[in-house]
Write a protein that holds these residues in place. Structure first.
Motif, PDB file in Angstrom:
ATOM      1  N   ASN A  97      35.594  47.746 -49.382  1.00 16.98           N
ATOM      2  CA  ASN A  97      35.432  48.396 -48.089  1.00 16.98           C
ATOM      3  C   ASN A  97      36.654  49.213 -47.694  1.00 16.98           C
ATOM      4  O   ASN A  97      36.532  50.242 -47.035  1.00 16.98           O
ATOM      5  N   ALA A 130      36.369  41.060 -44.036  1.00 19.97           N
ATOM      6  CA  ALA A 130      36.472  40.462 -45.370  1.00 19.97           C
ATOM      7  C   ALA A 130      37.872  39.929 -45.626  1.00 19.97           C
ATOM      8  O   ALA A 130      38.041  38.853 -46.208  1.00 19.97           O
ATOM      9  N   ASN A 189      35.510  42.145 -51.659  1.00 24.27           N
ATOM     10  CA  ASN A 189      34.814  42.814 -50.563  1.00 24.27           C
ATOM     11  C   ASN A 189      35.791  43.606 -49.698  1.00 24.27           C
ATOM     12  O   ASN A 189      35.509  44.728 -49.283  1.00 24.27           O
ATOM     13  N   SER A 190      36.937  43.029 -49.436  1.00 22.61           N
ATOM     14  CA  SER A 190      37.962  43.717 -48.665  1.00 22.61           C
ATOM     15  C   SER A 190      38.429  44.973 -49.395  1.00 22.61           C
ATOM     16  O   SER A 190      38.569  46.048 -48.794  1.00 22.61           O
ATOM     17  N   ASP A 234      38.240  37.336 -48.679  1.00 28.15           N
ATOM     18  CA  ASP A 234      37.287  37.854 -49.662  1.00 28.15           C
ATOM     19  C   ASP A 234      37.877  39.138 -50.253  1.00 28.15           C
ATOM     20  O   ASP A 234      37.578  40.244 -49.800  1.00 28.15           O
TER      21      ASP A 234
END
Length: 87
Positions: free
Chosen positions: A60, A48, A56-57, A53
């Motif tokens: 996660n 990500a 999202n990064s 992104d």
């Protein structure tokens, strides 16, 4: 291309952890579940990040950090059980 492999490994580990948990093959508070989530979260976060992104990064990365806390708790509890307390 390496980043793609890392992302797929991350996806595979997260999916495998969830699958094994739902089929009651591993406990939610065991080291294997936490390790699969750590690897999965890290792999997906790296992918990500490479795609720029941010949400999202971040999600996660947090997933991986939670897994690290779970691993630490698991081994701390295991050590506490092995060392008898003196009363």
């Amino acid at each position: 291309m390496l980043i793609d492999y890392i992302g797929w490994i991350g996806f595979s580990c997260c999916t495998l952890a969830y699958l094994l948990l739902n089929f009651r093959c591993i406990p939610f508070d065991g080291w294997l579940f936490q390790l699969l989530n750590l690897i999965g979260g890290a792999g997906l976060a790296i992918k990500a990040y490479n795609l720029h992104d941010g949400p999202n990064s971040s999600a996660n990365s947090l997933w991986g950090l939670i897994a690290i806390v779970g691993i630490i708790k698991y081994f701390k509890n295991k050590m506490d059980q092995e060392i008898p307390s003196k009363l």
